[in-house]
Design an enzyme around this catalytic site. Sequence first.
Site, PDB file in Angstrom:
ATOM      1  N   ASP A  87      39.023  34.328  39.993  1.00 48.19           N
ATOM      2  CA  ASP A  87      39.592  34.151  41.647  1.00 48.19           C
ATOM      3  C   ASP A  87      39.172  35.229  42.653  1.00 48.19           C
ATOM      4  O   ASP A  87      40.194  34.826  43.219  1.00 48.19           O
ATOM      5  CB  ASP A  87      40.410  33.583  40.735  1.00 48.19           C
ATOM      6  CG  ASP A  87      41.136  32.769  42.245  1.00 48.19           C
ATOM      7  OD1 ASP A  87      40.483  32.233  43.152  1.00 48.19           O
ATOM      8  OD2 ASP A  87      42.105  32.513  42.569  1.00 48.19           O
ATOM      9  N   LYS A  89      38.600  36.700  46.033  1.00 45.31           N
ATOM     10  CA  LYS A  89      37.861  36.380  46.679  1.00 45.31           C
ATOM     11  C   LYS A  89      39.096  37.604  48.178  1.00 45.31           C
ATOM     12  O   LYS A  89      39.946  37.853  47.764  1.00 45.31           O
ATOM     13  CB  LYS A  89      38.742  34.581  47.509  1.00 45.31           C
ATOM     14  CG  LYS A  89      39.747  34.768  46.565  1.00 45.31           C
ATOM     15  CD  LYS A  89      40.138  33.330  46.680  1.00 45.31           C
ATOM     16  CE  LYS A  89      41.719  33.097  46.934  1.00 45.31           C
ATOM     17  NZ  LYS A  89      42.256  31.231  46.780  1.00 45.31           N
ATOM     18  N   PRO A  90      38.457  37.475  49.092  1.00 43.43           N
ATOM     19  CA  PRO A  90      38.911  38.410  50.154  1.00 43.43           C
ATOM     20  C   PRO A  90      40.302  38.293  50.033  1.00 43.43           C
ATOM     21  O   PRO A  90      41.370  39.130  50.606  1.00 43.43           O
ATOM     22  CB  PRO A  90      38.403  37.451  51.324  1.00 43.43           C
ATOM     23  CG  PRO A  90      36.827  37.066  50.780  1.00 43.43           C
ATOM     24  CD  PRO A  90      37.392  36.236  49.836  1.00 43.43           C
ATOM     25  N   ASN A  92      43.283  38.063  47.411  1.00 40.49           N
ATOM     26  CA  ASN A  92      43.294  38.327  46.673  1.00 40.49           C
ATOM     27  C   ASN A  92      42.927  39.900  46.333  1.00 40.49           C
ATOM     28  O   ASN A  92      43.110  41.121  45.676  1.00 40.49           O
ATOM     29  CB  ASN A  92      42.702  37.849  45.281  1.00 40.49           C
ATOM     30  CG  ASN A  92      43.457  36.533  44.648  1.00 40.49           C
ATOM     31  OD1 ASN A  92      44.311  36.257  45.236  1.00 40.49           O
ATOM     32  ND2 ASN A  92      42.837  35.376  43.859  1.00 40.49           N
ATOM     33  N   ASP A 105      46.912  38.675  42.251  1.00 44.33           N
ATOM     34  CA  ASP A 105      46.659  37.662  41.317  1.00 44.33           C
ATOM     35  C   ASP A 105      45.883  37.215  40.285  1.00 44.33           C
ATOM     36  O   ASP A 105      44.660  36.794  40.418  1.00 44.33           O
ATOM     37  CB  ASP A 105      46.439  36.482  42.523  1.00 44.33           C
ATOM     38  CG  ASP A 105      46.793  34.939  42.977  1.00 44.33           C
ATOM     39  OD1 ASP A 105      46.936  34.663  40.989  1.00 44.33           O
ATOM     40  OD2 ASP A 105      45.707  34.550  43.264  1.00 44.33           O
TER      41      ASP A 105
END
Length: 272
Positions: A87, A89-90, A92, A105
């Site tokens: 997962d 992504k920006p 996280n 995360d």
Amino acid sequence: DHPNIVPLYEVGEHGGQQYFSMKLIEGGTLTARIHDGCWFRQHCIAHHPLSVFVAGRTRCCTVGAALIAKIARAVHYAHQRGILHRDLKPGNILLDAQGEPHITDFGLALRLESETHFTMTGTVLGTPSYISPEQAAGKVKHLTTATDIYSLGAILYELLTGKPPFAAENPLATMRRVMDEEPERPSSINRLTDRDLEIICLKCLEKDPQRRYASAAELADELERFVRGEPIRSRRNTTPERLIKWTQRHPARAAGVAALVVVLAAGITGVL
């Protein structure tokens, strides 16, 4: 335990409520830094106002390339310990007061060597705009470190263009685009995108996992070569391009060689 991964301090239960505590990163998420435009362009104008006009595209892209390289090193560290994030992504990626990135995360993380998968085949987990095609197809048992490399490419793409490689009106439509369509070239959206960095980004976003970088460390190596102004290995550089990059890395030597050439040319001309 890695300097670019948010550490967990304690896990427990209190009053029937489970909890965990982790290090506080006060700088906010990478998403908040991107806002509604090209992060590279905003950063360069804010911190290097002349870079877009004087140093050209390479200087503008170097800042973010170095950031993704650090994130890739941390991801490789997790992969070496059998952990797939799934997962990335920006949202996280947390940035501290010094601008250092920290991955957080790991709620959807998968232990690679485990024979038991708690996620059923066909179940899609992750954020649609950043998951790999194989992840979007629900091929849980076929996920490898290449799926995190795809997500790193999607983050780099958003830094370059201000938007993820694929987005649609709903998650299902987005995942269909992830599986079936090719991303638009970053340079067609942001003309400041350096050609080499675009090649690195699009290699991460290949549909076939085998065509992506073999590891997050290999991606980090490539990004660091770009930052240092060296030729990247993802494409064959022409002789003029290699000469330009060498000149940028060694300006004093280049000036000396140029002066020597001028003196020799003047001497030969005089003799003739």
